[in-house]
Design an enzyme around this catalytic site. Sequence first.
Site, short mmCIF file in Angstrom:
data_model
loop_
_atom_site.label_atom_id
_atom_site.label_comp_id
_atom_site.label_asym_id
_atom_site.label_seq_id
_atom_site.Cartn_x
_atom_site.Cartn_y
_atom_site.Cartn_z
N GLY A 146 2.84 -4.86 7.89
CA GLY A 146 3.80 -5.95 7.73
C GLY A 146 4.09 -6.28 6.29
O GLY A 146 4.04 -7.45 5.88
N GLY A 182 -3.72 -3.83 -3.98
CA GLY A 182 -3.51 -2.48 -4.51
C GLY A 182 -2.04 -2.22 -4.74
O GLY A 182 -1.25 -3.16 -4.90
N GLY A 237 0.50 -1.38 -2.88
CA GLY A 237 1.47 -2.04 -2.00
C GLY A 237 1.65 -3.50 -2.39
O GLY A 237 2.79 -3.97 -2.57
N THR A 276 -8.88 -2.17 -5.29
CA THR A 276 -8.95 -1.09 -4.31
C THR A 276 -10.19 -0.26 -4.54
O THR A 276 -10.55 0.03 -5.69
CB THR A 276 -7.72 -0.14 -4.30
OG1 THR A 276 -8.05 1.02 -3.53
CG2 THR A 276 -7.30 0.32 -5.67
N ASP A 308 -10.21 2.70 -3.92
CA ASP A 308 -9.72 4.05 -4.25
C ASP A 308 -9.60 4.30 -5.76
O ASP A 308 -9.52 5.44 -6.18
CB ASP A 308 -8.35 4.29 -3.62
CG ASP A 308 -8.33 4.05 -2.12
OD1 ASP A 308 -9.40 4.14 -1.50
OD2 ASP A 308 -7.25 3.78 -1.57
N GLY A 330 -10.32 7.25 -0.06
CA GLY A 330 -9.75 7.39 -1.41
C GLY A 330 -8.26 7.66 -1.38
O GLY A 330 -7.63 7.78 -2.41
N GLU A 381 -10.84 12.18 1.81
CA GLU A 381 -10.01 12.23 3.03
C GLU A 381 -8.64 12.87 2.77
O GLU A 381 -8.03 13.43 3.67
CB GLU A 381 -9.83 10.82 3.61
CG GLU A 381 -9.12 9.86 2.64
CD GLU A 381 -8.92 8.46 3.18
OE1 GLU A 381 -9.28 8.19 4.34
OE2 GLU A 381 -8.39 7.62 2.42
N LEU A 436 -17.31 1.95 5.94
CA LEU A 436 -18.56 1.46 5.35
C LEU A 436 -18.40 1.30 3.85
O LEU A 436 -19.06 0.46 3.22
CB LEU A 436 -19.69 2.46 5.63
CG LEU A 436 -20.18 2.52 7.08
CD1 LEU A 436 -21.06 3.74 7.28
CD2 LEU A 436 -20.92 1.25 7.42
O1 F6P Z 1 -6.86 1.90 0.31
C1 F6P Z 1 -8.12 1.64 0.82
C2 F6P Z 1 -8.39 2.49 2.03
O2 F6P Z 1 -9.71 2.22 2.47
C3 F6P Z 1 -8.15 3.99 1.84
O3 F6P Z 1 -9.21 4.60 1.15
C4 F6P Z 1 -7.98 4.44 3.27
O4 F6P Z 1 -7.20 5.60 3.35
C5 F6P Z 1 -7.27 3.28 3.91
O5 F6P Z 1 -7.52 2.14 3.10
C6 F6P Z 1 -7.73 2.99 5.31
O6 F6P Z 1 -6.97 1.98 5.85
P1 F6P Z 1 -7.26 1.27 7.23
O7 F6P Z 1 -8.12 0.08 6.93
O8 F6P Z 1 -5.91 0.89 7.71
O9 F6P Z 1 -7.96 2.24 8.12
#
Ligand code: F6P
Length: 369
Positions: free
Chosen positions: A84, A124, A126, A147, A149, A192, A244, A294
């Site tokens: 959103g 972050g 966004g 973040t 990441d 990440g 990932e 985690l």
């Molecule tokens: O940006 C932080 C993050 O944890 C990323 O590392 C990951 O890809 C994403 O958010 C996961 O998002 P969600 O909480 O929607 O699963």
Amino acid sequence: MADRIRRIAVCTGGGDAPGLNAVIRAVVISAANRGWECYGIHDGFNGILFPERYPEGGVYRLTRERVRGIGHLGGTILGTTNKGNPLHFPMKMPDGTMKDTDRTGEILEFFARKELDALVSIGGDGSLTIANALHQKGLRVVGVPKTIDNDLDKTFTTFGFDSAVAFATECLDRLHSTAESHQRVMVVEVMGRYAGWIALHAGISGSAHAILIPEISFDVDKVAAKIRDRDSEGRMYSIVVVAEGAEPIHGHREILAPAEIGHAERLGGVGERIARALGERTGKDVRVVVLGHLLRGGSPTSFDRLAAMRFGTAAVRGLEEGRSGVMVALAFPNVNYVALEEVAGRMKGVPADCDTLQTGRDLGISFGD
Ligand code: F6P
């Protein structure tokens, strides 16, 4: 100097990260020490866009008392969302289709109606893109880089990253002994998004044997060769850390769910895929550990706590000095301010000439290339 500030609001957006509460506390206390009132917005901007969802109101007063004792706690007392985005809000049309709608006007109208003078937006890429748009539309805004990441540009680090790396490193430490006891390959998938910072820092700190990051396309045959080399030297186990967002040279990134209006795609699954391929190529027993969310939980490390407090207080000082449209950033040894415009929509990946990467290579770690 801009008009004097009396009332500010603070919000947290995107995925949570250790240190959010420490920033909120720092903002509230340093604002109170200037005689300003501080208000918290629930769940990103949902507190403004959907006030009916919140019995105590979507935006509520944050007093010193409300932020007492939260500096060391994970999560965010305000709540957060990565769905959103008010710049691209999914609205259902009468024909059932979804339309990408800009709802930032409602946020500006709310700030004017409630006589809120400025916003501290903690988030972050966004959230900082939204913050930049609000600033361009006339709101006084200071952003705080959050973040796990660490993929935001113009700051040495974001808060949350150190806590994620510390936890992932501890997990790797624990996996060494069980991997060695069973002569197994352990594949550890970490978050990440499109940046390999968590994998790189935790992988090196936790003595991984291969680290696969989005910035370097990997060849699974090279990773298998590294494992076989170790076996032939009598080191019968291996630890592979994979971000990932890592991509094979022949193939594609693993996506769990595609992007929707106002919501980024979800990554995940590369660990399983690599484990299968390594098992086939080496004949070894392979197990996968997905650290996932985690990495976002738990208490912030002292580094992140301090960074959070420095960022939160600097955001308030910046507003007092009349700044807007900026993000507080870490530029060792100090915190400084950079234009949101220079940060929004730009991702900071691991550069090819990064010395940490070279450190890994000099230590004999495979990057799958
Ligand atoms: O940006 C932080 C993050 O944890 C990323 O590392 C990951 O890809 C994403 O958010 C996961 O998002 P969600 O909480 O929607 O699963």
